[in-house]
Design a protein around this motif. Structure first.
Motif, PDB file in Angstrom:
ATOM      1  N   LEU A 295      10.829   4.480 -53.730  1.00 43.96           N
ATOM      2  CA  LEU A 295      11.634   3.966 -52.617  1.00 43.96           C
ATOM      3  C   LEU A 295      11.116   2.627 -52.098  1.00 43.96           C
ATOM      4  CD1 LEU A 295      12.337   7.273 -50.664  1.00 43.96           C
ATOM      5  CD2 LEU A 295      13.973   5.908 -51.987  1.00 43.96           C
ATOM      6  N   GLY A 296      10.060   2.129 -52.717  1.00 38.97           N
ATOM      7  CA  GLY A 296       9.568   0.798 -52.384  1.00 38.97           C
ATOM      8  C   GLY A 296       8.577   0.730 -51.243  1.00 38.97           C
ATOM      9  N   PHE A 297       8.067   1.858 -50.785  1.00 37.80           N
ATOM     10  CA  PHE A 297       7.073   1.816 -49.716  1.00 37.80           C
ATOM     11  C   PHE A 297       5.763   1.229 -50.224  1.00 37.80           C
ATOM     12  CE2 PHE A 297       9.809   5.100 -47.850  1.00 37.80           C
ATOM     13  CZ  PHE A 297       9.857   4.686 -46.523  1.00 37.80           C
ATOM     14  N   SER A 298       5.092   0.477 -49.374  1.00 32.89           N
ATOM     15  CA  SER A 298       3.782  -0.068 -49.705  1.00 32.89           C
ATOM     16  C   SER A 298       2.755   1.054 -49.690  1.00 32.89           C
ATOM     17  CB  SER A 298       3.380  -1.138 -48.685  1.00 32.89           C
ATOM     18  OG  SER A 298       3.145  -0.526 -47.423  1.00 32.89           O
ATOM     19  N   LEU A 299       1.608   0.804 -50.303  1.00 39.08           N
ATOM     20  CA  LEU A 299       0.549   1.811 -50.312  1.00 39.08           C
ATOM     21  C   LEU A 299       0.068   2.124 -48.895  1.00 39.08           C
ATOM     22  CD1 LEU A 299      -1.486   0.786 -53.476  1.00 39.08           C
ATOM     23  CD2 LEU A 299       0.072   2.727 -53.194  1.00 39.08           C
ATOM     24  N   GLU A 300       0.034   1.111 -48.040  1.00 41.00           N
ATOM     25  CA  GLU A 300      -0.373   1.339 -46.649  1.00 41.00           C
ATOM     26  C   GLU A 300       0.606   2.274 -45.940  1.00 41.00           C
ATOM     27  OE1 GLU A 300      -2.088  -2.497 -48.021  1.00 41.00           O
ATOM     28  OE2 GLU A 300      -0.050  -1.746 -48.003  1.00 41.00           O
ATOM     29  N   ARG A 301       1.880   2.023 -46.141  1.00 39.52           N
ATOM     30  CA  ARG A 301       2.879   2.895 -45.508  1.00 39.52           C
ATOM     31  C   ARG A 301       2.848   4.291 -46.126  1.00 39.52           C
ATOM     32  NH1 ARG A 301       7.535  -0.787 -43.640  1.00 39.52           N
ATOM     33  NH2 ARG A 301       6.546  -1.584 -41.765  1.00 39.52           N
ATOM     34  N   ILE A 302       2.583   4.360 -47.431  1.00 39.28           N
ATOM     35  CA  ILE A 302       2.495   5.668 -48.075  1.00 39.28           C
ATOM     36  C   ILE A 302       1.331   6.458 -47.486  1.00 39.28           C
ATOM     37  CG2 ILE A 302       2.026   6.880 -50.251  1.00 39.28           C
ATOM     38  CD1 ILE A 302       3.646   4.644 -51.657  1.00 39.28           C
ATOM     39  N   GLN A 303       0.227   5.783 -47.216  1.00 34.57           N
ATOM     40  CA  GLN A 303      -0.917   6.455 -46.589  1.00 34.57           C
ATOM     41  C   GLN A 303      -0.497   7.063 -45.255  1.00 34.57           C
ATOM     42  OE1 GLN A 303      -4.250   6.851 -47.747  1.00 34.57           O
ATOM     43  NE2 GLN A 303      -4.221   8.303 -46.067  1.00 34.57           N
ATOM     44  N   THR A 304       0.223   6.282 -44.465  1.00 33.50           N
ATOM     45  CA  THR A 304       0.700   6.781 -43.176  1.00 33.50           C
ATOM     46  C   THR A 304       1.673   7.942 -43.365  1.00 33.50           C
ATOM     47  OG1 THR A 304       0.434   4.574 -42.226  1.00 33.50           O
ATOM     48  CG2 THR A 304       1.857   6.105 -41.023  1.00 33.50           C
ATOM     49  N   LEU A 305       2.588   7.802 -44.320  1.00 39.28           N
ATOM     50  CA  LEU A 305       3.543   8.877 -44.585  1.00 39.28           C
ATOM     51  C   LEU A 305       2.845  10.156 -45.051  1.00 39.28           C
ATOM     52  CD1 LEU A 305       6.353   6.792 -46.307  1.00 39.28           C
ATOM     53  CD2 LEU A 305       6.564   8.044 -44.145  1.00 39.28           C
ATOM     54  N   LEU A 306       1.839  10.005 -45.893  1.00 39.57           N
ATOM     55  CA  LEU A 306       1.068  11.170 -46.339  1.00 39.57           C
ATOM     56  C   LEU A 306       0.402  11.870 -45.156  1.00 39.57           C
ATOM     57  CD1 LEU A 306      -0.719   9.992 -49.610  1.00 39.57           C
ATOM     58  CD2 LEU A 306       0.680  12.054 -49.372  1.00 39.57           C
ATOM     59  N   GLU A 307      -0.184  11.064 -44.274  1.00 37.92           N
ATOM     60  CA  GLU A 307      -0.834  11.630 -43.092  1.00 37.92           C
ATOM     61  C   GLU A 307       0.175  12.374 -42.224  1.00 37.92           C
ATOM     62  OE1 GLU A 307      -2.761   8.235 -41.379  1.00 37.92           O
ATOM     63  OE2 GLU A 307      -4.239   8.123 -43.001  1.00 37.92           O
ATOM     64  N   LEU A 308       1.359  11.796 -42.064  1.00 38.46           N
ATOM     65  CA  LEU A 308       2.400  12.454 -41.281  1.00 38.46           C
ATOM     66  C   LEU A 308       2.880  13.731 -41.974  1.00 38.46           C
ATOM     67  CD1 LEU A 308       4.378   9.303 -40.120  1.00 38.46           C
ATOM     68  CD2 LEU A 308       3.187  10.925 -38.624  1.00 38.46           C
ATOM     69  N   TRP A 309       3.022  13.674 -43.282  1.00 36.21           N
ATOM     70  CA  TRP A 309       3.471  14.831 -44.057  1.00 36.21           C
ATOM     71  C   TRP A 309       2.487  15.993 -43.930  1.00 36.21           C
ATOM     72  CZ3 TRP A 309       2.056  15.805 -49.636  1.00 36.21           C
ATOM     73  CH2 TRP A 309       2.796  16.835 -50.204  1.00 36.21           C
ATOM     74  N   GLN A 310       1.216  15.660 -43.935  1.00 32.38           N
ATOM     75  CA  GLN A 310       0.184  16.692 -43.867  1.00 32.38           C
ATOM     76  C   GLN A 310      -0.074  17.184 -42.444  1.00 32.38           C
ATOM     77  OE1 GLN A 310      -2.759  14.408 -45.931  1.00 32.38           O
ATOM     78  NE2 GLN A 310      -2.040  15.069 -47.952  1.00 32.38           N
TER      79      GLN A 310
ATOM     80  N   ASP B 252      16.216  -5.199 -46.243  1.00 34.60           N
ATOM     81  CA  ASP B 252      17.350  -6.081 -45.941  1.00 34.60           C
ATOM     82  C   ASP B 252      16.937  -7.548 -45.997  1.00 34.60           C
ATOM     83  OD1 ASP B 252      19.162  -4.004 -45.690  1.00 34.60           O
ATOM     84  OD2 ASP B 252      19.014  -3.910 -43.495  1.00 34.60           O
ATOM     85  N   ARG B 253      15.750  -7.865 -45.474  1.00 38.65           N
ATOM     86  CA  ARG B 253      15.258  -9.249 -45.544  1.00 38.65           C
ATOM     87  C   ARG B 253      15.041  -9.666 -46.998  1.00 38.65           C
ATOM     88  NH1 ARG B 253      12.314  -7.414 -41.154  1.00 38.65           N
ATOM     89  NH2 ARG B 253      10.466  -7.068 -42.440  1.00 38.65           N
ATOM     90  N   ASP B 254      14.451  -8.766 -47.785  1.00 40.28           N
ATOM     91  CA  ASP B 254      14.218  -9.059 -49.207  1.00 40.28           C
ATOM     92  C   ASP B 254      15.533  -9.255 -49.948  1.00 40.28           C
ATOM     93  OD1 ASP B 254      11.498  -8.849 -48.782  1.00 40.28           O
ATOM     94  OD2 ASP B 254      11.332  -6.844 -49.676  1.00 40.28           O
ATOM     95  N   ILE B 255      16.506  -8.408 -49.655  1.00 35.69           N
ATOM     96  CA  ILE B 255      17.817  -8.527 -50.310  1.00 35.69           C
ATOM     97  C   ILE B 255      18.463  -9.862 -49.969  1.00 35.69           C
ATOM     98  CG2 ILE B 255      20.181  -7.611 -50.316  1.00 35.69           C
ATOM     99  CD1 ILE B 255      18.834  -4.778 -50.036  1.00 35.69           C
ATOM    100  N   ALA B 256      18.422 -10.249 -48.707  1.00 33.27           N
ATOM    101  CA  ALA B 256      19.011 -11.529 -48.285  1.00 33.27           C
ATOM    102  C   ALA B 256      18.322 -12.692 -48.998  1.00 33.27           C
ATOM    103  CB  ALA B 256      18.905 -11.693 -46.768  1.00 33.27           C
ATOM    104  N   ARG B 257      16.991 -12.613 -49.108  1.00 36.42           N
ATOM    105  CA  ARG B 257      16.245 -13.670 -49.796  1.00 36.42           C
ATOM    106  C   ARG B 257      16.629 -13.712 -51.281  1.00 36.42           C
ATOM    107  NH1 ARG B 257      11.867 -13.713 -52.767  1.00 36.42           N
ATOM    108  NH2 ARG B 257      11.342 -11.563 -52.335  1.00 36.42           N
ATOM    109  N   LEU B 258      16.753 -12.564 -51.904  1.00 30.13           N
ATOM    110  CA  LEU B 258      17.121 -12.517 -53.324  1.00 30.13           C
ATOM    111  C   LEU B 258      18.545 -13.003 -53.557  1.00 30.13           C
ATOM    112  CD1 LEU B 258      15.438  -9.159 -54.367  1.00 30.13           C
ATOM    113  CD2 LEU B 258      14.791 -11.451 -55.118  1.00 30.13           C
ATOM    114  N   VAL B 259      19.462 -12.673 -52.648  1.00 35.34           N
ATOM    115  CA  VAL B 259      20.838 -13.162 -52.760  1.00 35.34           C
ATOM    116  C   VAL B 259      20.853 -14.686 -52.668  1.00 35.34           C
ATOM    117  CG1 VAL B 259      23.081 -13.238 -51.577  1.00 35.34           C
ATOM    118  CG2 VAL B 259      21.960 -11.033 -52.015  1.00 35.34           C
ATOM    119  N   ASP B 260      20.048 -15.247 -51.750  1.00 37.01           N
ATOM    120  CA  ASP B 260      19.959 -16.700 -51.615  1.00 37.01           C
ATOM    121  C   ASP B 260      19.397 -17.334 -52.887  1.00 37.01           C
ATOM    122  OD1 ASP B 260      20.134 -19.178 -50.054  1.00 37.01           O
ATOM    123  OD2 ASP B 260      17.935 -19.115 -50.143  1.00 37.01           O
TER     124      ASP B 260
END
Length: 135
Positions: free
Chosen positions: A56-71, A92-100
């Motif tokens: 789903l494109g989450f960064s490793l830092e966010r995955i760490q947080t998600l894992l902590e929340l999951w547990q 959405d920001r990445d998509i807009a940049r890629l479209v440009d």
């Protein structure tokens, strides 16, 4: 299960499992007397969780947080939702940049004759950009 079996069942490589262990994303695996890594069902569940979050494109830092929340069974779902919404905004920001970028490349390609002549507006544009960044 050994690292190869865990990797296959989780859909990740053994190298990624070792990397996740090295950065503390997952706990170090238990070891056999011979020193081989051994994984339990909980480890496999965490690896599958990480793979899905990466898909789903989450960064490793966010995955760490998600894992902590999951547990954390006393978590509040609004925290998880806030992370998901922040990720959507970043996407959405990445998509807009890629479209440009796509529009710019499409315009450059439209102006390129694509024949045997050496003149190329695509290369000219790249060179012009290189000149402005060196100054």
């Amino acid at each position: 299960m050994n690292i190869g079996q865990a990797a296959k069942r989780a859909g990740v490589s053994a190298k990624m499992i070792r990397y996740y262990e090295s950065i503390g994303l997952i706990a170090p695996a238990g070891r056999t007397e011979a020193g081989y890594r051994q994984y339990a069902q909980g480890d496999l569940d965490a690896l599958k969780f990480i793979k899905r979050a990466r898909d789903l494109g989450f960064s490793l830092e966010r995955i760490q947080t998600l894992l902590e929340l999951w547990q954390n069974r006393s978590r509040k779902s609004h925290e998880v939702k806030a992370l998901a919404l922040a990720h959507i905004e970043a996407l959405d920001r990445d998509i807009a940049r890629l479209v440009d970028i796509r529009k710019q490349l499409e315009n450059l390609a439209r102006h390129c004759h694509g024949d045997d002549a050496p003149a190329c507006p695509i290369l000219d544009d790249l060179a012009r950009s290189a000149d402005t960044t060196e100054k």
